[in-house]
Structures are given as C-alpha cells and as structure tokens.
Design a protein around this motif. Structure first.
Motif, PDB file in Angstrom:
ATOM      1  N   ARG A 112       0.800  -1.170   0.082  1.00 40.30           N
ATOM      2  CA  ARG A 112      -0.171  -0.114  -0.068  1.00 40.30           C
ATOM      3  C   ARG A 112       0.884   1.203   0.017  1.00 40.30           C
ATOM      4  NH1 ARG A 112      -4.835  -1.350   4.343  1.00 40.30           N
ATOM      5  NH2 ARG A 112      -5.767  -3.250   3.174  1.00 40.30           N
ATOM      6  N   HIS A 113       2.031   1.092  -0.137  1.00 37.09           N
ATOM      7  CA  HIS A 113       2.945   2.287  -0.077  1.00 37.09           C
ATOM      8  C   HIS A 113       2.901   3.357   1.159  1.00 37.09           C
ATOM      9  CE1 HIS A 113       2.679   0.974  -4.358  1.00 37.09           C
ATOM     10  NE2 HIS A 113       4.246   1.171  -4.335  1.00 37.09           N
ATOM     11  N   ARG A 114       2.645   2.493   2.179  1.00 42.41           N
ATOM     12  CA  ARG A 114       2.286   3.673   3.294  1.00 42.41           C
ATOM     13  C   ARG A 114       2.838   3.003   4.714  1.00 42.41           C
ATOM     14  NH1 ARG A 114      -4.335   3.203   3.180  1.00 42.41           N
ATOM     15  NH2 ARG A 114      -4.665   1.469   4.541  1.00 42.41           N
ATOM     16  N   VAL A 115       2.850   3.811   5.721  1.00 44.82           N
ATOM     17  CA  VAL A 115       2.877   3.530   7.104  1.00 44.82           C
ATOM     18  C   VAL A 115       1.722   3.600   7.536  1.00 44.82           C
ATOM     19  CG1 VAL A 115       4.123   4.201   9.332  1.00 44.82           C
ATOM     20  CG2 VAL A 115       5.277   4.477   7.143  1.00 44.82           C
ATOM     21  N   GLU A 116       1.100   2.792   8.365  1.00 39.09           N
ATOM     22  CA  GLU A 116      -0.130   2.794   9.176  1.00 39.09           C
ATOM     23  C   GLU A 116       0.098   2.877  10.571  1.00 39.09           C
ATOM     24  OE1 GLU A 116      -2.425   0.090   5.925  1.00 39.09           O
ATOM     25  OE2 GLU A 116      -2.072  -0.699   7.812  1.00 39.09           O
ATOM     26  N   MET A 117      -0.630   3.995  11.164  1.00 36.24           N
ATOM     27  CA  MET A 117      -0.339   3.897  12.671  1.00 36.24           C
ATOM     28  C   MET A 117      -1.686   3.643  13.251  1.00 36.24           C
ATOM     29  SD  MET A 117       1.967   6.097  10.950  1.00 36.24           S
ATOM     30  CE  MET A 117       1.175   7.409  10.636  1.00 36.24           C
ATOM     31  N   ARG A 118      -1.709   2.700  14.446  1.00 35.72           N
ATOM     32  CA  ARG A 118      -2.858   2.301  15.145  1.00 35.72           C
ATOM     33  C   ARG A 118      -2.469   2.524  16.812  1.00 35.72           C
ATOM     34  NH1 ARG A 118      -2.765  -0.943  10.484  1.00 35.72           N
ATOM     35  NH2 ARG A 118      -4.500  -1.348   9.641  1.00 35.72           N
ATOM     36  N   LEU A 119      -3.725   2.662  17.338  1.00 36.98           N
ATOM     37  CA  LEU A 119      -3.775   2.344  18.716  1.00 36.98           C
ATOM     38  C   LEU A 119      -4.335   1.028  19.099  1.00 36.98           C
ATOM     39  CD1 LEU A 119      -4.965   6.035  19.775  1.00 36.98           C
ATOM     40  CD2 LEU A 119      -2.428   5.058  19.787  1.00 36.98           C
ATOM     41  N   ILE A 120      -3.606   0.167  20.019  1.00 38.29           N
ATOM     42  CA  ILE A 120      -3.984  -1.249  20.132  1.00 38.29           C
ATOM     43  C   ILE A 120      -4.413  -1.316  21.812  1.00 38.29           C
ATOM     44  CG2 ILE A 120      -3.362  -3.475  19.733  1.00 38.29           C
ATOM     45  CD1 ILE A 120      -1.276  -2.729  17.811  1.00 38.29           C
ATOM     46  N   SER A 121      -5.578  -1.905  21.790  1.00 39.21           N
ATOM     47  CA  SER A 121      -6.144  -1.957  23.186  1.00 39.21           C
ATOM     48  C   SER A 121      -5.300  -3.203  23.878  1.00 39.21           C
ATOM     49  CB  SER A 121      -7.563  -2.496  23.193  1.00 39.21           C
ATOM     50  OG  SER A 121      -8.129  -2.862  24.372  1.00 39.21           O
ATOM     51  N   ASP A 122      -4.693  -3.191  25.066  1.00 39.10           N
ATOM     52  CA  ASP A 122      -4.052  -4.340  25.500  1.00 39.10           C
ATOM     53  C   ASP A 122      -4.931  -4.910  26.525  1.00 39.10           C
ATOM     54  OD1 ASP A 122      -4.657  -2.642  27.942  1.00 39.10           O
ATOM     55  OD2 ASP A 122      -2.659  -2.231  28.545  1.00 39.10           O
ATOM     56  N   GLY A 124     -22.960   9.481  21.955  1.00 39.39           N
ATOM     57  CA  GLY A 124     -24.149   8.464  22.291  1.00 39.39           C
ATOM     58  C   GLY A 124     -23.772   6.805  22.222  1.00 39.39           C
ATOM     59  N   LEU A 125     -22.573   6.521  22.721  1.00 42.18           N
ATOM     60  CA  LEU A 125     -21.838   5.388  22.338  1.00 42.18           C
ATOM     61  C   LEU A 125     -21.346   4.549  23.630  1.00 42.18           C
ATOM     62  CD1 LEU A 125     -19.611   5.589  19.281  1.00 42.18           C
ATOM     63  CD2 LEU A 125     -21.811   4.432  19.239  1.00 42.18           C
ATOM     64  N   ARG A 126     -21.347   3.119  23.611  1.00 43.72           N
ATOM     65  CA  ARG A 126     -20.345   2.497  24.389  1.00 43.72           C
ATOM     66  C   ARG A 126     -19.752   1.499  23.759  1.00 43.72           C
ATOM     67  NH1 ARG A 126     -19.307   1.240  29.714  1.00 43.72           N
ATOM     68  NH2 ARG A 126     -20.945   2.728  30.435  1.00 43.72           N
ATOM     69  N   VAL A 127     -18.550   1.605  23.589  1.00 44.40           N
ATOM     70  CA  VAL A 127     -17.772   0.642  22.540  1.00 44.40           C
ATOM     71  C   VAL A 127     -16.870  -0.317  23.304  1.00 44.40           C
ATOM     72  CG1 VAL A 127     -15.932   0.903  20.841  1.00 44.40           C
ATOM     73  CG2 VAL A 127     -17.361   2.685  21.117  1.00 44.40           C
ATOM     74  N   ARG A 128     -16.984  -1.427  22.869  1.00 49.49           N
ATOM     75  CA  ARG A 128     -16.399  -2.808  23.531  1.00 49.49           C
ATOM     76  C   ARG A 128     -14.933  -2.939  22.744  1.00 49.49           C
ATOM     77  NH1 ARG A 128     -16.645  -5.962  27.254  1.00 49.49           N
ATOM     78  NH2 ARG A 128     -15.978  -8.178  27.114  1.00 49.49           N
ATOM     79  N   PHE A 129     -14.084  -3.181  23.434  1.00 49.34           N
ATOM     80  CA  PHE A 129     -12.675  -3.293  22.715  1.00 49.34           C
ATOM     81  C   PHE A 129     -12.058  -4.819  23.307  1.00 49.34           C
ATOM     82  CE2 PHE A 129     -12.625   1.174  22.526  1.00 49.34           C
ATOM     83  CZ  PHE A 129     -11.947   1.277  21.285  1.00 49.34           C
ATOM     84  N   ALA A 130     -11.792  -5.757  22.337  1.00 52.91           N
ATOM     85  CA  ALA A 130     -11.166  -7.135  22.479  1.00 52.91           C
ATOM     86  C   ALA A 130      -9.911  -6.726  22.824  1.00 52.91           C
ATOM     87  CB  ALA A 130     -11.261  -7.990  21.392  1.00 52.91           C
ATOM     88  N   ALA A 131      -9.323  -7.450  23.608  1.00 54.48           N
ATOM     89  CA  ALA A 131      -7.720  -7.658  23.729  1.00 54.48           C
ATOM     90  C   ALA A 131      -6.930  -7.661  22.425  1.00 54.48           C
ATOM     91  CB  ALA A 131      -7.139  -8.525  24.600  1.00 54.48           C
ATOM     92  N   GLY A 132      -6.062  -6.696  21.942  1.00 48.82           N
ATOM     93  CA  GLY A 132      -5.389  -6.580  20.710  1.00 48.82           C
ATOM     94  C   GLY A 132      -6.129  -6.042  19.448  1.00 48.82           C
ATOM     95  N   GLU A 133      -7.235  -5.624  19.931  1.00 47.07           N
ATOM     96  CA  GLU A 133      -8.311  -4.885  18.854  1.00 47.07           C
ATOM     97  C   GLU A 133      -7.638  -3.480  18.644  1.00 47.07           C
ATOM     98  OE1 GLU A 133     -12.629  -3.912  17.467  1.00 47.07           O
ATOM     99  OE2 GLU A 133     -12.414  -4.534  19.723  1.00 47.07           O
ATOM    100  N   SER A 134      -7.468  -2.778  17.552  1.00 52.37           N
ATOM    101  CA  SER A 134      -7.083  -1.489  17.156  1.00 52.37           C
ATOM    102  C   SER A 134      -7.990  -0.514  16.755  1.00 52.37           C
ATOM    103  CB  SER A 134      -5.857  -1.727  16.111  1.00 52.37           C
ATOM    104  OG  SER A 134      -6.258  -2.144  15.003  1.00 52.37           O
ATOM    105  N   ILE A 135      -7.478   0.721  16.810  1.00 50.58           N
ATOM    106  CA  ILE A 135      -7.949   1.978  16.184  1.00 50.58           C
ATOM    107  C   ILE A 135      -7.150   2.461  15.228  1.00 50.58           C
ATOM    108  CG2 ILE A 135      -8.891   4.089  16.607  1.00 50.58           C
ATOM    109  CD1 ILE A 135      -9.272   3.457  19.446  1.00 50.58           C
ATOM    110  N   HIS A 136      -7.311   2.332  13.944  1.00 49.52           N
ATOM    111  CA  HIS A 136      -6.480   2.821  12.912  1.00 49.52           C
ATOM    112  C   HIS A 136      -6.360   4.566  12.747  1.00 49.52           C
ATOM    113  CE1 HIS A 136      -4.990   2.299   8.486  1.00 49.52           C
ATOM    114  NE2 HIS A 136      -4.363   3.291   9.054  1.00 49.52           N
ATOM    115  N   VAL A 137      -5.559   5.177  13.396  1.00 49.92           N
ATOM    116  CA  VAL A 137      -5.643   6.711  13.548  1.00 49.92           C
ATOM    117  C   VAL A 137      -5.062   7.434  12.421  1.00 49.92           C
ATOM    118  CG1 VAL A 137      -6.026   6.338  15.958  1.00 49.92           C
ATOM    119  CG2 VAL A 137      -3.604   6.577  15.070  1.00 49.92           C
TER     120      VAL A 137
END
Length: 341
Positions: free
Chosen positions: A265-275, A286-299
């Motif tokens: 993809r010719h790019r650097v991808e930055m993520r925040l990963i739930s530990d 108006g949200l409640r968000v569930r994160f699994a261990a190891g799940e990421s947010i692509h920022v």
C-alpha cells in the motif's frame, strides 16, 4: 535577508474564520468529532479521522515530532527548500499570493517567503491551519520579522479555505503544501482534494507540493515511532481529546501505539491497540464501545511515493509537473505543478 523587528503589525495581519459548508459531509471537513467517532468506532475495523489529531496539544506535539532525530522528512525537505527556494518561487512578473495548506509554525516556509521577498520586494502570505493558536502565533512572528510581508491567516479545513481563497484573492497564486501532508489522505481522497485545488486555480497559478518517497521499512517505521515516544503521545492525544470534548472515559495507558510500513500500500499505518478487553463510554457520541484484547483503532496513514506514482497522481488530479527537486539520497521530493489546461 536581514530581519528587522517592528511592533507596527496590525495593518499587515488579519485572521479569517470562514464557516464550513452545511450538512456535516465528512469529505468537506465539516464533520463534527462526535459524528466522526460514531462513524469510525462502530466500523469494523475501528478507525478515526486523522484530522482530529490536530487540536492545540496535537499541533504542539507534531512540532516536537519534527525535531526528533528519527524524523527525517522535516530536515530533508528544509534542506531542499534552503537550496532551491529561489527557483521554486520564480516565474511571475509580480509576487503571487502565497497560500499554504496546513501551515503549522511556518518554519520551513520562511525559506520560500525570504526568496519571494528577494525576488518581488513584497509578499502576501495566507497560511491555512485548523489550529487557531499555532496559526496566530506564527503569523504574528512573521509580520514582526518581515516588514514587507502581509499575512492573512485562515482558521479552517482545506476545503473551506479553498472556497474562501478563490473568492478573496485575485491575481497569481502559489499554493504551498509541504511536509508530505497529502500522504495522510487515502488515494481517492488525495485525488479529490488535488482535483478540487486544480479546478480552483487559473493558468498562472502553481502548486508547490512536498512528498516523502518510498524507502526501507526500518527508516520509515523509526520516523513514525521515535525513541522518545513523542509520536505515540501525539496519536494517543486523540483519546484525551475525545475524553475532554465528548465526556468519554478512555484510559490512554490501556492502548499501545504501533507504526508499520505496508509495502503493497506504499504507506506507514499508525494504530492504537487495546491491551485488554475493555468497554469505553462516550456519552457525547451516544456510544459505549467494546474493545477486545489486541483490537486496534486505525488513527493515521502516511503514504509514500515513487516518481511514477507522483506522475500518475498529478495526471489524475488535473496537474502537470513543471519542475522537481530532491535531496542526494532521494528521500524526499518537492514538485511544482501547473493546472492542466
């Protein structure tokens, strides 16, 4: 050029705050943080628009990133500008209005401002940035330092600013887009922004754009994951912003930062990963968000280019390359493009 300090700046400095278009269209830049959070954190995989990284704290942290030893783009681009600014601003009978998208502190742009003042004696500079604090600070510094410079700052996203520029500033224009900022856009969004820009420019106008080049993964990943952890703090600041503005209860320490180069993809991808597994309440969206261990947010993404990719990008966007400049290692490239008539 010698710098002369003066306190008589009021008549040479103004700040505009144009209203964004109605409707909250994500592509217009008018989308609110709450709607962006709802859209991104209910998507699979989760993501957030990178423009929301740049609040006042984020903008300050980005300036610190540019000073890190691993972050070569800033110093490499600055060296190119130092050596070639005169050529980059040449070609007009009168000074073009210099419009900079994503101006930040305008530090590197001083190379172009000084070259233009040498060539044309006077200059009107129009910095555009979403951070009002950093834009006002840099604008005041510039008018203090350069008595022949007028500055009209625009606090806005790119799309809204381009509409304002089109109406307000006649005559030749040099649009400046440095720092490989376009690399944060996905391919289609980059083409859409550049096409919007090419359609707003006339035959005598030019675009000066700096873009990072493809290179080895180790160099790229170090640039976006510095040893001092500044880029990690910059990326996690978006969670702090969501806490502050949307009354959320993110714990940034429960997220690890990761930067990876994806060659295909010719790019650097930055993520925040739930530990860990965790639930985050975001009342303002108006949200409640569930994160699994190891799940990421692509920022964020940072796309890298080859000369061939750049020629294709210019062609698809309605531009033709008129000139280009690079460093000896071919790490970074600055192009001057003209609208295709």
């Amino acid at each position: 050029m010698p710098i002369t300090r003066t306190s008589q700046t009021r008549d040479r400095l103004s700040i505009l705050r144009p209203e964004a278009g109605a409707g909250g269209d994500p592509e217009s830049g008018a989308e609110t943080l709450a709607s962006a959070v709802r859209r991104g954190l209910t998507h699979e995989p989760k993501w957030l628009p990178c423009r929301f990284l740049y609040d006042a704290t984020g903008s300050e942290l980005f300036e610190q990133i540019c000073e890190q030893p691993e972050y070569y783009p800033t110093r490499t681009e600055d060296a190119i500008l130092r050596d070639q600014a005169g050529e980059m601003v040449a070609g007009w009978d009168e000074a073009p209005v210099m419009i900079e998208l994503g101006s930040g502190s305008s530090t590197k742009t001083r190379r172009l401002i000084e070259a233009a003042l040498d060539a044309y004696d006077r200059l009107h500079y129009v910095p555009v940035d979403v951070s009002e604090t950093i834009l006002e600070e840099s604008a005041r510094s510039l008018v203090d330092d350069y008595p022949a410079l007028n500055v009209t700052g625009i606090v806005s996203d790119y799309h809204t600013a381009l509409r304002a520029v089109r109406r307000r500033f006649p005559g030749p224009k040099l649009v400046v887009f440095l720092g490989s900022s376009l690399g944060n856009f996905d391919d289609e969004d980059a083409v859409a922004l550049l096409r919007h820009l090419s359609e707003a420019l006339g035959p005598e106008d030019r675009l000066l754009i700096g873009l990072d080049q493809v290179k080895d993964a180790a160099t790229l990943e170090a640039a976006y994951d510095d040893a001092a952890g500044v880029t990690a703090r910059f990326s996690k600041n978006i969670l702090t912003r969501i806490n502050r503005e949307l009354d959320a209860d993110f714990d940034p320490d429960r997220f690890a930062y990761q930067a990876r180069f994806v060659p295909e993809r010719h790019r650097v991808e930055m993520r925040l990963i739930s530990d860990r597994e965790q639930d985050v309440a975001i009342p303002g969206a108006g949200l409640r968000v569930r994160f699994a261990a190891g799940e990421s947010i692509h920022v964020e993404n940072s796309h890298k280019y080859t000369p061939g990719l750049l020629r294709d990008l210019a062609s698809r966007s309605g531009f033709v390359e008129e000139g280009s400049w690079s460093d000896p290692d071919r790490y970074f490239r600055v192009q001057r493009w003209r609208p295709r008539v």
